[in-house]
Design a protein around this motif. Sequence first.
Motif, PDB file in Angstrom:
ATOM      1  N   SER A 163       7.179  -1.195   4.573  1.00  0.00           N
ATOM      2  CA  SER A 163       7.915  -0.144   5.077  1.00  0.00           C
ATOM      3  C   SER A 163       7.384   0.588   6.495  1.00  0.00           C
ATOM      4  N   ALA A 193       0.844  -1.187   0.052  1.00  0.00           N
ATOM      5  CA  ALA A 193       0.023   0.157   0.105  1.00  0.00           C
ATOM      6  C   ALA A 193       0.910   1.199   0.134  1.00  0.00           C
ATOM      7  N   LEU A 244      -1.959   5.800  -0.674  1.00  0.00           N
ATOM      8  CA  LEU A 244      -2.624   6.337  -2.070  1.00  0.00           C
ATOM      9  C   LEU A 244      -3.934   5.802  -2.535  1.00  0.00           C
ATOM     10  N   THR A 274       3.192  -8.813   2.834  1.00  0.00           N
ATOM     11  CA  THR A 274       2.003  -9.196   2.213  1.00  0.00           C
ATOM     12  C   THR A 274       1.674 -10.601   2.279  1.00  0.00           C
TER      13      THR A 274
HETATM   14  C1  LIG Z   1       5.017  -0.084  -6.084  1.00  0.00           C
HETATM   15  S1  LIG Z   1       5.071   0.623  -4.723  1.00  0.00           S
HETATM   16  C2  LIG Z   1       3.024   0.886  -4.358  1.00  0.00           C
HETATM   17  C3  LIG Z   1       2.970   1.816  -3.498  1.00  0.00           C
HETATM   18  C4  LIG Z   1       1.595   2.609  -3.288  1.00  0.00           C
HETATM   19  N1  LIG Z   1       0.352   1.486  -3.920  1.00  0.00           N
HETATM   20  C5  LIG Z   1       1.377   3.701  -4.036  1.00  0.00           C
HETATM   21  O1  LIG Z   1       1.037   3.805  -5.261  1.00  0.00           O
HETATM   22  O2  LIG Z   1       1.864   4.860  -3.589  1.00  0.00           O
HETATM   23  C6  LIG Z   1       5.359  -1.199  -3.937  1.00  0.00           C
HETATM   24  C7  LIG Z   1       5.014  -0.857  -2.124  1.00  0.00           C
HETATM   25  O3  LIG Z   1       5.247  -2.125  -1.890  1.00  0.00           O
HETATM   26  C8  LIG Z   1       6.143  -2.223  -0.508  1.00  0.00           C
HETATM   27  N2  LIG Z   1       6.591  -3.676  -0.220  1.00  0.00           N
HETATM   28  C9  LIG Z   1       7.488  -4.207  -0.858  1.00  0.00           C
HETATM   29  N3  LIG Z   1       7.654  -5.636  -0.480  1.00  0.00           N
HETATM   30  C10 LIG Z   1       6.555  -5.801   0.276  1.00  0.00           C
HETATM   31  C11 LIG Z   1       5.898  -7.041   0.761  1.00  0.00           C
HETATM   32  N4  LIG Z   1       6.483  -7.929   0.898  1.00  0.00           N
HETATM   33  N5  LIG Z   1       4.979  -6.751   1.614  1.00  0.00           N
HETATM   34  C12 LIG Z   1       4.377  -5.539   1.815  1.00  0.00           C
HETATM   35  N6  LIG Z   1       4.702  -4.582   1.336  1.00  0.00           N
HETATM   36  C13 LIG Z   1       5.891  -4.616   0.520  1.00  0.00           C
HETATM   37  C14 LIG Z   1       7.144  -1.228  -0.812  1.00  0.00           C
HETATM   38  O4  LIG Z   1       7.655  -0.627   0.433  1.00  0.00           O
HETATM   39  C15 LIG Z   1       6.291  -0.142  -1.470  1.00  0.00           C
HETATM   40  O5  LIG Z   1       5.767   0.696  -0.759  1.00  0.00           O
END
Ligand SMILES: C[S@@+](CC[C@H](N)C(=O)[O-])C[C@H]1O[C@@H](n2cnc3c(N)ncnc32)[C@H](O)[C@@H]1O
Length: 406
Positions: A285, A260, A264, A309
Amino acid sequence: MIEVGQSVEVSVTSAANGGHCVGRADSGQVVFVRHALPGERVTARITAVGKGGRFLNADAVQVLQPSAHRVAPACPWAGRCGGCDFQHADDEVQRHMAVDVVADLLRRLGGVSSIHGAALEVALAWVPLEHGPAGGGSRSRVRYVVGADGVLSMRAHHSHELVPVGVCPLGMPVAAQAAAAHEGTPGTEVEFVVDDDGEVVTVVDGIGDDLVTRRVDGRVWRLQPTGFWQVHPHAAETLSHLVCDAVAAQPGERVLDLYAGAGLFSASVAEQVGENGRVEAVESSQESVNDGATALADLTQVTFHHADTRRWLRERRGEAADVVIVDPPRAGVGAEAIADILRMGPRVLAYVSCDPATFARDARAAAEQGYHLTAVTLVDMFPMTGHIEVLGVFRPGAHDCPGGCD
Ligand SMILES: C[S@@+](CC[C@H](N)C(=O)[O-])C[C@H]1O[C@@H](n2cnc3c(N)ncnc32)[C@H](O)[C@@H]1O
């Protein structure tokens, strides 16, 4: 036996994932060639030989028969800097290449041949985002390494070699001004982050000098400059609207916003589900969870979970959700987590992806659970590069919609 450094003539046939094209040498060998375009004939210098010589990587050094879509690069460092892949391509061919790459991956890795009965190349929608000539102003954050002589530099493609670009033209103008004025210590990494008030925050070796302000639909986020936020200045709002329109969450529904960031999408779906609904934002994070929870504090229907996740989903097997949104990093969601999500029985899964290969692989996993793609939209967030942003909408039992679907 062909070796790195030798040259071959290549007939380039199509775009391939990762910012290059694919073609064949006169010997019949498959060649992945950078700085070429579909339909061209080029002389290419071999940069790598694949296992057993099955394919070659190469860089076009001379264009023998140019594409009508070839343009003179606006950036003097095009071809040397690893930041851009397609400075030599006009907007139209960049769009066609992105669509072709996604369609090809969906067919080969995803087992998807059509959407609503339409061929993929026709069914894939394209959302352009505003940018200046040659991608100018399309990045609200630009990262450099300070070279030994103090000049801001970027890395060459897949290399540690520094290219002394000085100022990257893809950055927003205020980021360019900050870069031009920066006097950094050689060897440090410096990033200029432009926030939605036009302020530039400077991050040196991962430490920022201020928070950044982000605004979407009247909501304000105050974020650590190192936390995730969409890079194109119009991307956050565009994606948020596309996702909300796709899921059309109803009052009282339970929505999962997985990966998330700072919430957003949670913010806008929270408005849709209302006070009697529930939005659960899962993010790994701690920084983003803290910033998101603060920005969305007034939305009592939103709960942030600081968690991985996949593990979070495993712990909730047997539960139900109405709507699921995922926006994973390049590694994608993975078959196990896709199965966990879809066993919750959502009526819609909105999948935002920055890697069409893992997206396609996850589409196959979704099909195994009886969920099919009903819409795929590409968003032009990374002009001049091979990066492709995709929103896929999955619904249960909707394969080619024999019974009709929206
Ligand atoms: C592409 S970003 C999307 C964030 C949000 N949807 C936005 O558009 O601002 C992916 C997010 O996934 C988080 N993330 C990465 N690996 C993850 C995991 N295993 N479990 C949960 N979150 C994770 C990252 O920290 C990052 O904030």
